[in-house]
Design a protein around this motif. Structure first.
Motif, PDB file in Angstrom:
ATOM      1  N   ALA A  81      18.271   4.652  11.181  1.00 10.33           N
ATOM      2  CA  ALA A  81      17.926   3.424  11.900  1.00 10.33           C
ATOM      3  C   ALA A  81      17.290   3.726  13.248  1.00 10.33           C
ATOM      4  O   ALA A  81      16.283   3.107  13.628  1.00 10.33           O
ATOM      5  N   LYS A  82      17.855   4.669  13.983  1.00 13.11           N
ATOM      6  CA  LYS A  82      17.340   5.004  15.308  1.00 13.11           C
ATOM      7  C   LYS A  82      15.941   5.631  15.228  1.00 13.11           C
ATOM      8  O   LYS A  82      15.175   5.565  16.194  1.00 13.11           O
ATOM      9  N   ASN A  83      15.615   6.241  14.085  1.00 13.36           N
ATOM     10  CA  ASN A  83      14.308   6.870  13.921  1.00 13.36           C
ATOM     11  C   ASN A  83      13.343   6.025  13.086  1.00 13.36           C
ATOM     12  O   ASN A  83      12.263   6.488  12.729  1.00 13.36           O
ATOM     13  N   ASN A  84      13.753   4.798  12.788  1.00 10.40           N
ATOM     14  CA  ASN A  84      12.915   3.861  12.029  1.00 10.40           C
ATOM     15  C   ASN A  84      12.492   4.446  10.689  1.00 10.40           C
ATOM     16  O   ASN A  84      11.333   4.358  10.281  1.00 10.40           O
ATOM     17  N   VAL A  85      13.468   5.050  10.009  1.00 11.10           N
ATOM     18  CA  VAL A  85      13.246   5.601   8.667  1.00 11.10           C
ATOM     19  C   VAL A  85      13.960   4.693   7.668  1.00 11.10           C
ATOM     20  O   VAL A  85      15.171   4.495   7.769  1.00 11.10           O
ATOM     21  N   GLN A  86      13.217   4.156   6.717  1.00 10.36           N
ATOM     22  CA  GLN A  86      13.814   3.226   5.750  1.00 10.36           C
ATOM     23  C   GLN A  86      14.242   3.907   4.453  1.00 10.36           C
ATOM     24  O   GLN A  86      15.189   3.474   3.803  1.00 10.36           O
ATOM     25  N   VAL A  87      13.530   4.966   4.067  1.00 11.81           N
ATOM     26  CA  VAL A  87      13.797   5.622   2.778  1.00 11.81           C
ATOM     27  C   VAL A  87      13.935   7.121   3.006  1.00 11.81           C
ATOM     28  O   VAL A  87      13.051   7.747   3.597  1.00 11.81           O
ATOM     29  N   ALA A  88      15.050   7.694   2.536  1.00 20.10           N
ATOM     30  CA  ALA A  88      15.266   9.134   2.760  1.00 20.10           C
ATOM     31  C   ALA A  88      16.362   9.668   1.857  1.00 20.10           C
ATOM     32  O   ALA A  88      17.224   8.922   1.374  1.00 20.10           O
ATOM     33  N   GLY A  89      16.311  10.974   1.653  1.00 23.88           N
ATOM     34  CA  GLY A  89      17.408  11.706   1.036  1.00 23.88           C
ATOM     35  C   GLY A  89      17.888  12.726   2.052  1.00 23.88           C
ATOM     36  O   GLY A  89      17.077  13.452   2.637  1.00 23.88           O
ATOM     37  N   VAL A 124       4.946  -1.051   8.622  1.00 25.57           N
ATOM     38  CA  VAL A 124       4.862   0.300   8.066  1.00 25.57           C
ATOM     39  C   VAL A 124       6.268   0.818   7.809  1.00 25.57           C
ATOM     40  O   VAL A 124       7.097   0.875   8.720  1.00 25.57           O
ATOM     41  N   LEU A 125       6.556   1.184   6.589  1.00 21.30           N
ATOM     42  CA  LEU A 125       7.849   1.740   6.198  1.00 21.30           C
ATOM     43  C   LEU A 125       7.714   3.251   6.111  1.00 21.30           C
ATOM     44  O   LEU A 125       6.791   3.756   5.478  1.00 21.30           O
ATOM     45  N   ASN A 126       8.636   3.954   6.759  1.00 26.37           N
ATOM     46  CA  ASN A 126       8.532   5.417   6.897  1.00 26.37           C
ATOM     47  C   ASN A 126       7.221   5.766   7.617  1.00 26.37           C
ATOM     48  O   ASN A 126       6.375   6.495   7.096  1.00 26.37           O
ATOM     49  N   GLY A 127       7.099   5.249   8.822  1.00 30.81           N
ATOM     50  CA  GLY A 127       5.893   5.420   9.617  1.00 30.81           C
ATOM     51  C   GLY A 127       5.828   6.723  10.377  1.00 30.81           C
ATOM     52  O   GLY A 127       6.313   7.759   9.902  1.00 30.81           O
ATOM     53  N   THR A 128       5.239   6.686  11.573  1.00 26.46           N
ATOM     54  CA  THR A 128       4.969   7.924  12.306  1.00 26.46           C
ATOM     55  C   THR A 128       6.237   8.691  12.638  1.00 26.46           C
ATOM     56  O   THR A 128       6.250   9.926  12.579  1.00 26.46           O
ATOM     57  N   TYR A 150       0.856  -1.181   0.000  1.00 28.25           N
ATOM     58  CA  TYR A 150       0.000   0.000   0.000  1.00 28.25           C
ATOM     59  C   TYR A 150       0.897   1.238   0.000  1.00 28.25           C
ATOM     60  O   TYR A 150       1.734   1.399   0.898  1.00 28.25           O
ATOM     61  N   VAL A 151       0.749   2.073  -1.021  1.00 29.16           N
ATOM     62  CA  VAL A 151       1.567   3.274  -1.156  1.00 29.16           C
ATOM     63  C   VAL A 151       0.736   4.475  -0.707  1.00 29.16           C
ATOM     64  O   VAL A 151      -0.266   4.833  -1.343  1.00 29.16           O
ATOM     65  N   ILE A 152       1.145   5.088   0.400  1.00 22.52           N
ATOM     66  CA  ILE A 152       0.430   6.219   0.982  1.00 22.52           C
ATOM     67  C   ILE A 152       1.071   7.516   0.492  1.00 22.52           C
ATOM     68  O   ILE A 152       2.280   7.712   0.623  1.00 22.52           O
ATOM     69  N   HIS A 153       0.256   8.417  -0.079  1.00 20.97           N
ATOM     70  CA  HIS A 153       0.815   9.652  -0.640  1.00 20.97           C
ATOM     71  C   HIS A 153      -0.276  10.681  -0.832  1.00 20.97           C
ATOM     72  O   HIS A 153      -1.443  10.453  -0.507  1.00 20.97           O
ATOM     73  N   GLU A 170      -4.313  -6.593   5.558  1.00 16.75           N
ATOM     74  CA  GLU A 170      -2.961  -7.136   5.644  1.00 16.75           C
ATOM     75  C   GLU A 170      -2.130  -6.580   4.491  1.00 16.75           C
ATOM     76  O   GLU A 170      -2.655  -6.318   3.403  1.00 16.75           O
ATOM     77  N   GLY A 171      -0.842  -6.393   4.726  1.00 16.98           N
ATOM     78  CA  GLY A 171       0.028  -5.917   3.670  1.00 16.98           C
ATOM     79  C   GLY A 171       1.195  -5.123   4.205  1.00 16.98           C
ATOM     80  O   GLY A 171       1.404  -5.030   5.417  1.00 16.98           O
ATOM     81  N   ILE A 172       1.975  -4.568   3.292  1.00 21.17           N
ATOM     82  CA  ILE A 172       3.101  -3.692   3.610  1.00 21.17           C
ATOM     83  C   ILE A 172       2.679  -2.272   3.274  1.00 21.17           C
ATOM     84  O   ILE A 172       2.182  -2.002   2.168  1.00 21.17           O
ATOM     85  N   PHE A 173       2.887  -1.350   4.196  1.00 22.80           N
ATOM     86  CA  PHE A 173       2.448   0.029   4.006  1.00 22.80           C
ATOM     87  C   PHE A 173       3.667   0.956   3.939  1.00 22.80           C
ATOM     88  O   PHE A 173       4.493   0.968   4.855  1.00 22.80           O
ATOM     89  N   TYR A 174       3.754   1.690   2.849  1.00 22.86           N
ATOM     90  CA  TYR A 174       4.881   2.604   2.640  1.00 22.86           C
ATOM     91  C   TYR A 174       4.360   4.024   2.472  1.00 22.86           C
ATOM     92  O   TYR A 174       3.574   4.305   1.565  1.00 22.86           O
ATOM     93  N   SER A 175       4.806   4.923   3.340  1.00 20.85           N
ATOM     94  CA  SER A 175       4.331   6.310   3.303  1.00 20.85           C
ATOM     95  C   SER A 175       5.278   7.213   2.534  1.00 20.85           C
ATOM     96  O   SER A 175       6.483   7.248   2.801  1.00 20.85           O
ATOM     97  N   ARG A 176       4.704   7.972   1.602  1.00 21.25           N
ATOM     98  CA  ARG A 176       5.428   9.000   0.852  1.00 21.25           C
ATOM     99  C   ARG A 176       4.812  10.371   1.116  1.00 21.25           C
ATOM    100  O   ARG A 176       4.881  11.271   0.270  1.00 21.25           O
TER     101      ARG A 176
END
Length: 318
Positions: free
Chosen positions: A254-262, A83-87, A5-8, A46-52
């Motif tokens: 890693a400490k902030n549970n961020v998987q994707v970033a620039g 949740v990837l790139n969550g709260t 699930y792509v959240i944007h 159910e699924g993988i949730f990725y927030s943009r």
């Protein structure tokens, strides 16, 4: 298997990812959260949730998209969804104050910064930079919006008290030391799955709005890479980039549970790195990637596919 699930809130910035997901045969669904509802008495699918979700969503008339997304992400996490790139990521995305605090916590140097609310307090805060150049920026912005360079307190006062003053969406203006670089460029380091993908050199000679997305090249004054080939490209991937700062960035993410970033930085005349932005809604420039043969959205789609497969393969075995 379930789906990704792509959240944007911006389809123009998401279509490049969904195309890659389709290429890899990854089942997905888009959740466009500029508005909507969430029933707290029900469980999420159910699924993988990725927030943009983007800090600049309010500039596209999606004023409460980030706030609503924060509630949806909390709902997903409360039910134990992946949740990837969550709260935590979203909190960083919409607050440079939080970004700088987290960067400093793990030994990453940031420019001296003061947060101010109220026009008189903005001017008062700038007095600490009297005699030197400084910039103002919005605490919640995106794309470098709201960044202004000043060489005197008088110039700032004229701006703040004038008709062109831009009120930040959260009311918080940052007053920050201006880092003078010998060359007019910044460096942006891209991470996917917490791993370093590449660094891109971004020309800043035309201004501060540095959005790399292809969609930005259509309408933004300082974003475009023109249709004609430039002698000096605005975005250029740096081959073989290495620096100890990468390990520090990995730790922060890693400490902030961020998987994707620039993550963006600038070097001063002495070569010291100052980091000033974590963008958890990262975009990639297609021209630069084509030249280098490296593709951020492909890396991201592959990461989402792997995460989905690992989640449901493990569940099937247990």
């Amino acid at each position: 298997m379930s789906k990704v699930y792509v959240i944007h809130e911006n389809s123009e910035w998401t279509v490049h990812l969904t195309k890659r997901l389709e290429e890899l045969g990854v089942p997905y669904e888009e959740w466009h959260l500029d508005e909507g509802t969430v029933d707290l008495s029900t469980a999420p699918p159910e699924g993988i949730f990725y927030s943009r979700m983007s800090a600049s969503s309010h500039t596209r008339d999606h004023r409460f998209a980030a706030e609503f997304t924060g509630q949806v992400l909390a709902w997903l996490e409360a039910h134990g969804r992946t949740v990837l790139n969550g709260t935590n990521a979203l909190k960083l995305e919409v607050s440079k104050v939080l970004q700088y605090l987290e960067l400093n916590k793990y030994g990453v140097k940031t420019p001296k910064t003061i947060a101010a609310v109220g026009k008189q307090n903005i001017i008062k805060a700038a007095n600490i930079f009297a005699g030197q150049s400084f910039i103002t920026k919005h605490n919640r912005a995106g794309k470098g919006l709201g960044v202004q360079l000043f060489h005197s307190i008088e110039a700032l006062k004229a701006y703040v008290e004038g008709s062109t003053f831009e009120e930040p969406v959260d009311g918080i203006t940052l007053i920050q030391e201006y880092i003078q670089s010998p060359e007019s460029y910044i460096t942006r380091c891209e991470f996917v799955g917490g791993n370093f993908v590449y660094a891109v050199k971004v020309d800043t000679s035309e201004g501060f709005e540095l959005c790399p997305a292809d969609a930005c090249q259509i309408g933004d004054l300082f974003c475009p890479v023109g249709e004609e080939v430039e002698e000096k490209p605005k975005f250029q991937i740096i081959e073989g980039f290495e620096d100890e700062i990468i390990d520090k960035y990995k730790e922060v993410l890693a400490k902030n549970n961020v998987q994707v970033a620039g993550i963006e930085f600038i070097r001063n005349a002495e070569g010291t790195i100052f980091t000033y932005d974590i963008n958890t809604n990262t975009n990639y420039n297609s021209d630069a990637e084509e030249k280098a043969g490296k593709f951020g959205m492909l890396e991201l789609a592959s990461f989402l596919k792997k995460t989905l497969e690992e989640k449901y393969t493990t569940a099937a075995k247990s």
